[in-house]
Design an enzyme around this catalytic site. Structure first.
Site, short mmCIF file in Angstrom:
data_model
loop_
_atom_site.label_atom_id
_atom_site.label_comp_id
_atom_site.label_asym_id
_atom_site.label_seq_id
_atom_site.Cartn_x
_atom_site.Cartn_y
_atom_site.Cartn_z
N LYS A 59 -28.64 -16.57 43.85
CA LYS A 59 -29.33 -17.70 42.80
C LYS A 59 -28.45 -16.97 41.52
CE LYS A 59 -33.74 -19.92 41.83
NZ LYS A 59 -34.91 -19.93 42.02
N SER A 134 -36.34 -24.77 44.08
CA SER A 134 -35.57 -24.07 43.20
C SER A 134 -34.69 -23.52 42.99
CB SER A 134 -36.34 -23.97 41.66
OG SER A 134 -36.40 -22.20 41.79
N SER A 158 -40.09 -21.08 45.74
CA SER A 158 -38.59 -21.27 45.32
C SER A 158 -36.85 -21.21 46.78
CB SER A 158 -37.98 -21.17 43.65
OG SER A 158 -38.31 -22.70 43.67
#
Ligand code: GLN
Length: 457
Positions: A59, A134, A158
């Site tokens: 990420k 996210s 997330s």
């Protein structure tokens, strides 16, 4: 070559050990697949041609030395970190290499992946739908076999929620088990690095690799040992709590059916289920969004145009909204009614769990009230977007570990089952997850190739 990209991490490690293929071949296979499919998904912000190890997708909020790290924001568009996060160093020690950095909601603020300044990621199961957020790109990348596994971060769901919406395994460990050093901070008392993987066994492996004390994160001092032999020892005799609050209105009927079926399967495997009460769940969203935004308003003050360059008007709309909400909650005259009150309710939420765990081993329920929704559907309604986090934020508020494991489908879209446990009960959670995976459908993967949608703008 494409066959290689279907392997789980555990299978990949076995193949490497048996010299059936090399890491170079792995990197080529995955890079090729990213080249073929990522124009449809927009899961990657940067692809690293010099991967040089077992390909992990990271990420873009976890810093990587020499590889651009944007946090999905324009304000960090040119930021090339001079150091690696601790989790990255630990993975390097195990022969892992970064295949690329994945798209995410700006500064990890979002539940759909649509808040990225670099365009949304699409759900590999249906390109017209959100992948969740996210850690949107990480979940989509694993679901579409664009990496062996991925790292995400979970401040309020997330890792678990996008894993659930994309039909893969998402694991958020106990707060403090994995170092946050090198993680671009959102809400520091909630932030957690977690894994997104193709199997539960893979999640156990990644946890073994990345957890453990780190002098660079004062909250990360626990020595942790996972007893792998227990992973497959079954769930007979375990007591599973079913919180009524997680099955009330707001939960989609079809999702509920899938979750209930999984619970019946657990019972058939020898678990005893009991109804439990998490009475303060109804305050969870308000509590979380006050605490998370308050911490964010402090953390994001470092982007002042001097340290990292980039003026503050480069922040996106959602980030600005949260800085304002957080600053308001911390202001003189409002602090007691907002931040201080939320901190007290947080304790009540934590105590709800402590009470429940006196009489059961784990809690099981849905991860998300619905399956993946259509792109744009909630974009203009931040409150409905926030409400979709109802089942995930409590684990962060209480610092608990949580696993999202694929357990079935509703209208051809994946549904994840959430397993929560007391602090440091990772072993037990993974054990339950492992049996759920065996009776669920983990081998199912979306067929991204056959989609005709041309490119993502
Ligand atoms: N959706 C939640 C939020 O927007 C959680 C995000 C996260 O876990 N990073 O804050």
């Amino acid at each position: 070559m494409e066959e290689l990209t279907k392997l789980t991490l555990v299978e990949t490690l076995e193949g490497l050990e048996d010299k059936k293929f090399s890491t170079e071949e792995l990197c080529v296979a995955y890079t090729q697949r990213i080249g073929e499919l990522d124009s449809k998904l927009n899961a990657f912000l940067t692809v690293n041609e010099e991967c040089g190890g077992i390909p992990v997708a990271v990420k873009d909020i976890i810093v990587t030395k020499g590889i651009k790290t944007t946090a999905g924001s324009k304000i960090l568009e040119t930021f090339i970190p001079p150091y690696n996060a601790t989790v990255i160093e630990r993975l390097f020690d195990k022969g892992v290499g970064v295949i690329g950095k994945t798209n995410c909601d700006e500064f990890a603020m979002g539940s759909s992946g649509e808040n990225s300044a670099y365009g949304c990621t699409r759900n590999p199961w249906d390109l017209e739908r959100v992948p969740g957020g996210s850690s949107s790109g990480s979940a989509a990348a694993v679901a579409a076999n664009l990496c062996v596994f991925a790292l995400g971060t979970d401040t309020g769901g997330s890792v678990r929620q996008p894993a659930s919406l994309c039909g893969v395994v998402g694991f958020k460990p106990t707060y403090g088990l994995v170092s946050r050093y090198g993680l671009i901070a959102y809400g520091s008392s909630l932030d957690c690095v977690g894994s997104i993987t193709k199997s539960v066994e893979d999640a156990a492996t990644v946890l073994e690799w990345i957890s453990g004390p780190d002098g660079k994160d004062s909250n990360c001092s626990q020595q942790f040992k996972l007893d792998r032999t227990k992973l497959k020892s079954g769930v007979k005799g375990l007591i599973v709590g079913i919180p009524g609050e997680y099955f009330s209105q707001g939960l989609d009927k079809k999702v509920k059916e899938v979750i209930k079926t999984s619970i019946r399967k657990l019972e058939a495997l020898g678990c005893k289920t009991v109804e439990v009460e998490l009475a303060h769940t109804k305050y969870a969203i308000a509590t979380y969004y006050i605490i998370a935004t308050s911490e964010a308003s402090a953390n994001l003050s470092r982007y002042d145009g001097i340290r990292f360059g980039g003026a503050r008007d480069l922040f996106g709309q959602e980030v600005k909204r949260r800085i304002m909400l957080g600053t308001f909650s911390l202001s003189v005259g409002y602090y007691d009614d907002y931040y201080a009150k939320a901190a007290r309710v947080r304790t009540l939420i934590k105590q709800d769990f402590e009470k429940v765990f006196e009489r059961c081993d784990v809690i099981v329920g849905p991860v998300s009230p619905t399956t993946a929704w259509k792109l744009g559907e909630k974009l203009n309604d931040p409150l409905s977007m926030y409400l979709s986090d109802i089942y995930t934020v409590t684990a962060n508020l209480a610092g608990l570990p949580g696993l999202s494991v694929p357990c079935g489908f509703a209208d051809n879209l994946p549904v994840g089952l959430q397993i929560l446990g007391p602090r440091f009960s990772e072993e037990k959670i993974l054990r339950v997850g492992y049996v759920c995976e065996q009776v669920g459908g983990r081998k199912l993967r979306p067929d991204v190739q056959s989609y005709s949608t041309s490119g993502v703008e």
